[in-house]
Write a protein that holds these residues in place. Structure first.
Motif, PDB file in Angstrom:
ATOM      1  N   MET A  14      51.718-114.305 -40.266  1.00  0.00           N
ATOM      2  CA  MET A  14      52.547-113.182 -39.925  1.00  0.00           C
ATOM      3  C   MET A  14      53.291-112.747 -41.188  1.00  0.00           C
ATOM      4  N   PRO A  15      53.332-111.433 -41.486  1.00  0.00           N
ATOM      5  CA  PRO A  15      54.043-110.964 -42.675  1.00  0.00           C
ATOM      6  C   PRO A  15      55.546-111.191 -42.533  1.00  0.00           C
ATOM      7  N   PRO A  16      56.248-111.308 -43.671  1.00  0.00           N
ATOM      8  CA  PRO A  16      57.696-111.505 -43.596  1.00  0.00           C
ATOM      9  C   PRO A  16      58.366-110.286 -42.992  1.00  0.00           C
ATOM     10  N   ARG A  17      59.505-110.511 -42.382  1.00  0.00           N
ATOM     11  CA  ARG A  17      60.264-109.419 -41.782  1.00  0.00           C
ATOM     12  C   ARG A  17      60.884-108.575 -42.885  1.00  0.00           C
ATOM     13  N   ALA A  18      60.985-107.299 -42.637  1.00  0.00           N
ATOM     14  CA  ALA A  18      61.626-106.401 -43.594  1.00  0.00           C
ATOM     15  C   ALA A  18      63.084-106.804 -43.769  1.00  0.00           C
ATOM     16  N   THR A  19      63.538-106.702 -44.993  1.00  0.00           N
ATOM     17  CA  THR A  19      64.932-107.028 -45.258  1.00  0.00           C
ATOM     18  C   THR A  19      65.766-105.767 -45.219  1.00  0.00           C
ATOM     19  N   ARG A  20      67.002-105.945 -44.830  1.00  0.00           N
ATOM     20  CA  ARG A  20      67.932-104.825 -44.833  1.00  0.00           C
ATOM     21  C   ARG A  20      68.418-104.646 -46.260  1.00  0.00           C
ATOM     22  N   GLY A  21      68.507-103.448 -46.693  1.00  0.00           N
ATOM     23  CA  GLY A  21      68.954-103.172 -48.045  1.00  0.00           C
ATOM     24  C   GLY A  21      67.873-102.482 -48.841  1.00  0.00           C
ATOM     25  N   LEU A  22      68.133-102.358 -50.102  1.00  0.00           N
ATOM     26  CA  LEU A  22      67.226-101.657 -50.994  1.00  0.00           C
ATOM     27  C   LEU A  22      66.032-102.537 -51.347  1.00  0.00           C
ATOM     28  N   ASN A  23      64.829-102.013 -51.187  1.00  0.00           N
ATOM     29  CA  ASN A  23      63.599-102.709 -51.536  1.00  0.00           C
ATOM     30  C   ASN A  23      62.886-101.904 -52.608  1.00  0.00           C
ATOM     31  N   LEU A  71      71.472-107.232 -49.923  1.00  0.00           N
ATOM     32  CA  LEU A  71      70.978-107.600 -51.240  1.00  0.00           C
ATOM     33  C   LEU A  71      69.766-106.759 -51.625  1.00  0.00           C
ATOM     34  N   PRO A  72      69.788-106.125 -52.802  1.00  0.00           N
ATOM     35  CA  PRO A  72      68.581-105.422 -53.228  1.00  0.00           C
ATOM     36  C   PRO A  72      67.479-106.443 -53.521  1.00  0.00           C
ATOM     37  N   THR A  73      66.256-106.100 -53.193  1.00  0.00           N
ATOM     38  CA  THR A  73      65.127-107.009 -53.356  1.00  0.00           C
ATOM     39  C   THR A  73      64.027-106.339 -54.152  1.00  0.00           C
ATOM     40  N   LEU A  74      63.507-107.079 -55.141  1.00  0.00           N
ATOM     41  CA  LEU A  74      62.377-106.607 -55.929  1.00  0.00           C
ATOM     42  C   LEU A  74      61.118-107.250 -55.376  1.00  0.00           C
ATOM     43  N   HIS A  75      60.081-106.450 -55.184  1.00  0.00           N
ATOM     44  CA  HIS A  75      58.783-106.915 -54.696  1.00  0.00           C
ATOM     45  C   HIS A  75      57.771-106.714 -55.814  1.00  0.00           C
ATOM     46  N   CYS A  76      57.083-107.780 -56.201  1.00  0.00           N
ATOM     47  CA  CYS A  76      56.043-107.642 -57.221  1.00  0.00           C
ATOM     48  C   CYS A  76      55.070-108.803 -57.145  1.00  0.00           C
ATOM     49  N   GLY A  77      53.956-108.674 -57.859  1.00  0.00           N
ATOM     50  CA  GLY A  77      52.901-109.674 -57.833  1.00  0.00           C
ATOM     51  C   GLY A  77      53.118-110.836 -58.786  1.00  0.00           C
ATOM     52  N   LEU A  78      54.140-110.769 -59.616  1.00  0.00           N
ATOM     53  CA  LEU A  78      54.487-111.835 -60.562  1.00  0.00           C
ATOM     54  C   LEU A  78      53.374-112.147 -61.560  1.00  0.00           C
ATOM     55  N   ALA A  79      52.568-111.146 -61.887  1.00  0.00           N
ATOM     56  CA  ALA A  79      51.552-111.349 -62.916  1.00  0.00           C
ATOM     57  C   ALA A  79      52.232-111.530 -64.268  1.00  0.00           C
ATOM     58  N   LEU A 115      51.551-111.433 -53.197  1.00  0.00           N
ATOM     59  CA  LEU A 115      50.366-112.022 -53.820  1.00  0.00           C
ATOM     60  C   LEU A 115      49.094-111.403 -53.251  1.00  0.00           C
ATOM     61  N   PRO A 116      48.136-111.064 -54.133  1.00  0.00           N
ATOM     62  CA  PRO A 116      46.901-110.431 -53.660  1.00  0.00           C
ATOM     63  C   PRO A 116      45.906-111.409 -53.036  1.00  0.00           C
ATOM     64  N   PHE A 117      46.154-112.707 -53.224  1.00  0.00           N
ATOM     65  CA  PHE A 117      45.281-113.751 -52.689  1.00  0.00           C
ATOM     66  C   PHE A 117      46.166-114.877 -52.173  1.00  0.00           C
ATOM     67  N   ALA A 118      45.549-115.877 -51.569  1.00  0.00           N
ATOM     68  CA  ALA A 118      46.289-117.078 -51.191  1.00  0.00           C
ATOM     69  C   ALA A 118      46.907-117.675 -52.458  1.00  0.00           C
ATOM     70  N   ARG A 119      48.060-118.306 -52.324  1.00  0.00           N
ATOM     71  CA  ARG A 119      48.811-118.831 -53.472  1.00  0.00           C
ATOM     72  C   ARG A 119      47.942-119.690 -54.395  1.00  0.00           C
ATOM     73  N   ASP A 120      47.197-120.631 -53.852  1.00  0.00           N
ATOM     74  CA  ASP A 120      46.375-121.524 -54.675  1.00  0.00           C
ATOM     75  C   ASP A 120      45.284-120.757 -55.425  1.00  0.00           C
ATOM     76  N   THR A 121      44.673-119.799 -54.771  1.00  0.00           N
ATOM     77  CA  THR A 121      43.640-118.989 -55.419  1.00  0.00           C
ATOM     78  C   THR A 121      44.250-118.145 -56.528  1.00  0.00           C
ATOM     79  N   TYR A 122      45.383-117.539 -56.260  1.00  0.00           N
ATOM     80  CA  TYR A 122      46.063-116.689 -57.242  1.00  0.00           C
ATOM     81  C   TYR A 122      46.502-117.505 -58.460  1.00  0.00           C
ATOM     82  N   ALA A 123      46.911-118.731 -58.264  1.00  0.00           N
ATOM     83  CA  ALA A 123      47.388-119.580 -59.363  1.00  0.00           C
ATOM     84  C   ALA A 123      46.306-119.804 -60.411  1.00  0.00           C
ATOM     85  N   HIS A 124      45.042-119.769 -60.023  1.00  0.00           N
ATOM     86  CA  HIS A 124      43.942-119.964 -60.983  1.00  0.00           C
ATOM     87  C   HIS A 124      43.845-118.819 -61.983  1.00  0.00           C
ATOM     88  N   ASP A 125      44.503-117.712 -61.698  1.00  0.00           N
ATOM     89  CA  ASP A 125      44.424-116.530 -62.544  1.00  0.00           C
ATOM     90  C   ASP A 125      45.384-116.594 -63.743  1.00  0.00           C
TER      91      ASP A 125
END
Length: 97
Positions: A1-10, A49-57, A79-89
């Motif tokens: 299930m995706p995380p719930r939207a946070t209140r505040g600036l995204n 709280l303002p929240t930054l969303h990014c892929g952390l590349a 993350l564009p893939f499962a955490r373990d798969t993405y970590a290989h990148d």
């Protein structure tokens, strides 16, 4: 299930990876990004709280993410893939961590 939207600036950010942007270029972004982060945080006062969303590349994503954390933002990794798969990148263990 995706995380719930946070209140505040995204805010979402994405940028070049280290193979496409130099450390010098990243450093040149800092004085441009910091005032924007401050301005957006000030505009969202009282809304949570303002929240930054990014892929952390490696590269611009992580640079701006660190600036946002230093400015008091929350961080949500998209993350564009499962955490373990993405970590290989990533280049090394420190970067994967």
């Amino acid at each position: 299930m995706p995380p719930r939207a946070t209140r505040g600036l995204n805010i979402g950010v994405t940028g070049h990876r280290l193979n496409r942007i130099s450390t010098r270029q990243l450093e040149r972004l800092t004085p441009q990004v910091l005032p924007l982060l401050a301005q957006m945080a000030a505009a969202s006062r009282g809304a949570g709280l303002p929240t930054l969303h990014c892929g952390l590349a490696e590269g611009a994503d992580r640079h701006v993410a660190q600036l946002a954390l230093d400015a008091g933002y929350g961080l949500h990794a998209v993350l564009p893939f499962a955490r373990d798969t993405y970590a290989h990148d990533f280049s090394d263990q420190a970067s994967r961590a």
